[in-house]
Design a protein around this motif. Structure first.
Motif, PDB file in Angstrom:
ATOM      1  N   LEU A  86       0.853  -1.190   0.000  1.00  0.00           N
ATOM      2  CA  LEU A  86       0.000   0.000   0.000  1.00  0.00           C
ATOM      3  C   LEU A  86       0.886   1.236   0.000  1.00  0.00           C
ATOM      4  N   TYR A  87       0.507   2.236  -0.768  1.00  0.00           N
ATOM      5  CA  TYR A  87       1.222   3.509  -0.798  1.00  0.00           C
ATOM      6  C   TYR A  87       0.363   4.565  -0.121  1.00  0.00           C
ATOM      7  N   PRO A  88       0.972   5.597   0.438  1.00  0.00           N
ATOM      8  CA  PRO A  88       0.185   6.628   1.116  1.00  0.00           C
ATOM      9  C   PRO A  88      -0.753   7.355   0.145  1.00  0.00           C
ATOM     10  N   VAL A  89      -1.928   7.727   0.656  1.00  0.00           N
ATOM     11  CA  VAL A  89      -2.868   8.543  -0.117  1.00  0.00           C
ATOM     12  C   VAL A  89      -2.261   9.933  -0.259  1.00  0.00           C
ATOM     13  N   ARG A  90      -2.323  10.448  -1.484  1.00  0.00           N
ATOM     14  CA  ARG A  90      -1.753  11.787  -1.735  1.00  0.00           C
ATOM     15  C   ARG A  90      -2.858  12.749  -2.148  1.00  0.00           C
ATOM     16  N   SER A  91      -2.688  13.981  -1.744  1.00  0.00           N
ATOM     17  CA  SER A  91      -3.580  15.056  -2.198  1.00  0.00           C
ATOM     18  C   SER A  91      -2.894  15.757  -3.343  1.00  0.00           C
ATOM     19  N   PHE A  92      -3.698  16.274  -4.273  1.00  0.00           N
ATOM     20  CA  PHE A  92      -3.126  17.010  -5.399  1.00  0.00           C
ATOM     21  C   PHE A  92      -3.998  18.221  -5.700  1.00  0.00           C
ATOM     22  N   LYS A  93      -3.370  19.192  -6.347  1.00  0.00           N
ATOM     23  CA  LYS A  93      -4.084  20.395  -6.768  1.00  0.00           C
ATOM     24  C   LYS A  93      -3.547  20.785  -8.132  1.00  0.00           C
ATOM     25  N   LYS A  94      -4.437  20.854  -9.117  1.00  0.00           N
ATOM     26  CA  LYS A  94      -4.064  21.226 -10.479  1.00  0.00           C
ATOM     27  C   LYS A  94      -5.023  22.313 -10.944  1.00  0.00           C
ATOM     28  N   GLY A  99      -7.912  17.108  -5.426  1.00  0.00           N
ATOM     29  CA  GLY A  99      -8.479  15.845  -4.986  1.00  0.00           C
ATOM     30  C   GLY A  99      -7.445  14.976  -4.317  1.00  0.00           C
ATOM     31  N   LYS A 100      -7.766  13.705  -4.244  1.00  0.00           N
ATOM     32  CA  LYS A 100      -6.880  12.724  -3.629  1.00  0.00           C
ATOM     33  C   LYS A 100      -6.707  11.570  -4.595  1.00  0.00           C
ATOM     34  N   VAL A 101      -5.591  10.861  -4.445  1.00  0.00           N
ATOM     35  CA  VAL A 101      -5.335   9.665  -5.226  1.00  0.00           C
ATOM     36  C   VAL A 101      -4.641   8.654  -4.314  1.00  0.00           C
ATOM     37  N   GLY A 102      -5.056   7.412  -4.433  1.00  0.00           N
ATOM     38  CA  GLY A 102      -4.448   6.335  -3.667  1.00  0.00           C
ATOM     39  C   GLY A 102      -3.967   5.251  -4.615  1.00  0.00           C
ATOM     40  N   SER A 103      -3.040   4.449  -4.173  1.00  0.00           N
ATOM     41  CA  SER A 103      -2.572   3.360  -5.027  1.00  0.00           C
ATOM     42  C   SER A 103      -1.984   2.235  -4.185  1.00  0.00           C
ATOM     43  N   ARG A 114      -0.096  -2.281 -10.592  1.00  0.00           N
ATOM     44  CA  ARG A 114      -0.485  -1.186  -9.706  1.00  0.00           C
ATOM     45  C   ARG A 114      -1.963  -0.865  -9.931  1.00  0.00           C
ATOM     46  N   ILE A 115      -2.666  -0.618  -8.837  1.00  0.00           N
ATOM     47  CA  ILE A 115      -4.065  -0.186  -8.867  1.00  0.00           C
ATOM     48  C   ILE A 115      -4.083   1.261  -8.392  1.00  0.00           C
ATOM     49  N   VAL A 116      -4.748   2.138  -9.157  1.00  0.00           N
ATOM     50  CA  VAL A 116      -4.815   3.563  -8.833  1.00  0.00           C
ATOM     51  C   VAL A 116      -6.267   3.915  -8.533  1.00  0.00           C
ATOM     52  N   LEU A 117      -6.495   4.507  -7.367  1.00  0.00           N
ATOM     53  CA  LEU A 117      -7.838   4.839  -6.911  1.00  0.00           C
ATOM     54  C   LEU A 117      -8.097   6.338  -7.056  1.00  0.00           C
ATOM     55  N   TRP A 118      -9.194   6.683  -7.729  1.00  0.00           N
ATOM     56  CA  TRP A 118      -9.581   8.085  -7.901  1.00  0.00           C
ATOM     57  C   TRP A 118     -10.867   8.412  -7.149  1.00  0.00           C
ATOM     58  N   HIS A 122     -13.399   4.698  -2.534  1.00  0.00           N
ATOM     59  CA  HIS A 122     -12.308   3.718  -2.544  1.00  0.00           C
ATOM     60  C   HIS A 122     -11.138   4.212  -1.708  1.00  0.00           C
ATOM     61  N   ILE A 123     -10.827   5.478  -1.841  1.00  0.00           N
ATOM     62  CA  ILE A 123      -9.715   6.055  -1.076  1.00  0.00           C
ATOM     63  C   ILE A 123     -10.008   5.969   0.419  1.00  0.00           C
ATOM     64  N   LYS A 124     -11.276   6.133   0.777  1.00  0.00           N
ATOM     65  CA  LYS A 124     -11.673   6.041   2.180  1.00  0.00           C
ATOM     66  C   LYS A 124     -11.344   4.657   2.747  1.00  0.00           C
ATOM     67  N   LEU A 125     -11.470   3.603   1.917  1.00  0.00           N
ATOM     68  CA  LEU A 125     -11.109   2.252   2.365  1.00  0.00           C
ATOM     69  C   LEU A 125      -9.640   2.192   2.775  1.00  0.00           C
ATOM     70  N   MET A 126      -8.790   2.909   2.036  1.00  0.00           N
ATOM     71  CA  MET A 126      -7.366   2.950   2.383  1.00  0.00           C
ATOM     72  C   MET A 126      -7.150   3.750   3.662  1.00  0.00           C
ATOM     73  N   GLU A 127      -7.785   4.914   3.726  1.00  0.00           N
ATOM     74  CA  GLU A 127      -7.581   5.804   4.879  1.00  0.00           C
ATOM     75  C   GLU A 127      -8.091   5.198   6.179  1.00  0.00           C
ATOM     76  N   GLU A 128      -9.171   4.419   6.103  1.00  0.00           N
ATOM     77  CA  GLU A 128      -9.728   3.789   7.304  1.00  0.00           C
ATOM     78  C   GLU A 128      -9.000   2.503   7.683  1.00  0.00           C
ATOM     79  N   GLY A 129      -8.111   2.030   6.822  1.00  0.00           N
ATOM     80  CA  GLY A 129      -7.363   0.813   7.117  1.00  0.00           C
ATOM     81  C   GLY A 129      -8.087  -0.465   6.727  1.00  0.00           C
ATOM     82  N   THR A 130      -9.173  -0.352   5.975  1.00  0.00           N
ATOM     83  CA  THR A 130      -9.895  -1.544   5.517  1.00  0.00           C
ATOM     84  C   THR A 130      -9.027  -2.355   4.557  1.00  0.00           C
ATOM     85  N   LEU A 131      -8.281  -1.662   3.706  1.00  0.00           N
ATOM     86  CA  LEU A 131      -7.368  -2.333   2.780  1.00  0.00           C
ATOM     87  C   LEU A 131      -6.029  -2.508   3.471  1.00  0.00           C
TER      88      LEU A 131
END
Length: 193
Positions: A86-94, A99-103, A114-118, A122-131
């Protein structure tokens, strides 16, 4: 485009319609003769599947493919695999968008990708530790891209992630940890020649 070899098409027809392999081979042979061998064996098998009401693309979307069968440019495709990293969720601004992106990396017996979450759900699953690493996932309705010679599957709001789906087992995953660590992010002070 999804490319299935003849034996895979026949297996999917047999599994879906609960019919014998020999019957499917016979129908394909008849179709080849009927079309004067103007289509390939795989093409004839696709026609037979369609005539029997077997939607191969829907089966692939729902059940997915092995990682080695996935290629860049596919849409509406699924995969099952074990989370390797698992890689850390990143925030981005363009410009006017943020938004946020997870992978994360998943693997099966045939490869790693690699799986990329937009999608924020889905990102919430990473942040909550479900994944977590070592969990098995079933992913549906993703699209694939090439990223510097490596394949990635991107998941949007139509994609689905099922954690530890029943009936899905992943064998030994061949994951080259040293190769992965060779490209890990480092601080400038950690770099060497």
């Amino acid at each position: 485009m999804v490319t299935l070899v003849y034996d895979e098409i026949v297996k999917k027809i047999c599994d879906e319609k609960q019919i014998q392999v020999e019957l499917v081979h016979s129908k394909v042979k008849d179709k080849l003769q009927q079309l004067s061998d103007l289509v390939s064996r795989e093409g004839a098998a696709h026609i037979v599947a369609n005539e029997l009401g077997v939607d191969l693309f829907e089966i692939i979307r729902k059940n997915g493919l092995k990682i080695n069968k996935i290629s860049p440019g596919m849409r509406g495709v699924g995969v099952s695999g074990k989370i390797l990293r698992l890689y850390p969720v990143r925030s981005f601004k363009k410009e006017n968008r943020e938004g946020k992106v997870g992978s994360f990396l998943i693997g099966d017996e045939t490869g790693v990708m690699r799986i990329v979450l937009w999608d924020l759900n889905h990102i919430k699953l990473m942040e909550e530790g479900t994944l977590k690493e070592e969990l098995i996932l079933k992913i549906t309705d993703g699209y694939t891209r090439d990223n510097n010679g490596y394949k990635e599957m991107h998941l949007g709001n139509r994609s689905e992630i099922v954690v530890n789906p029943p009936g899905i087992q992943i064998g030994e995953v061949k994951f080259n940890q040293d190769r992965e660590n060779a490209y890990a992010k480092k601080q400038i002070k950690e770099l060497s020649q």
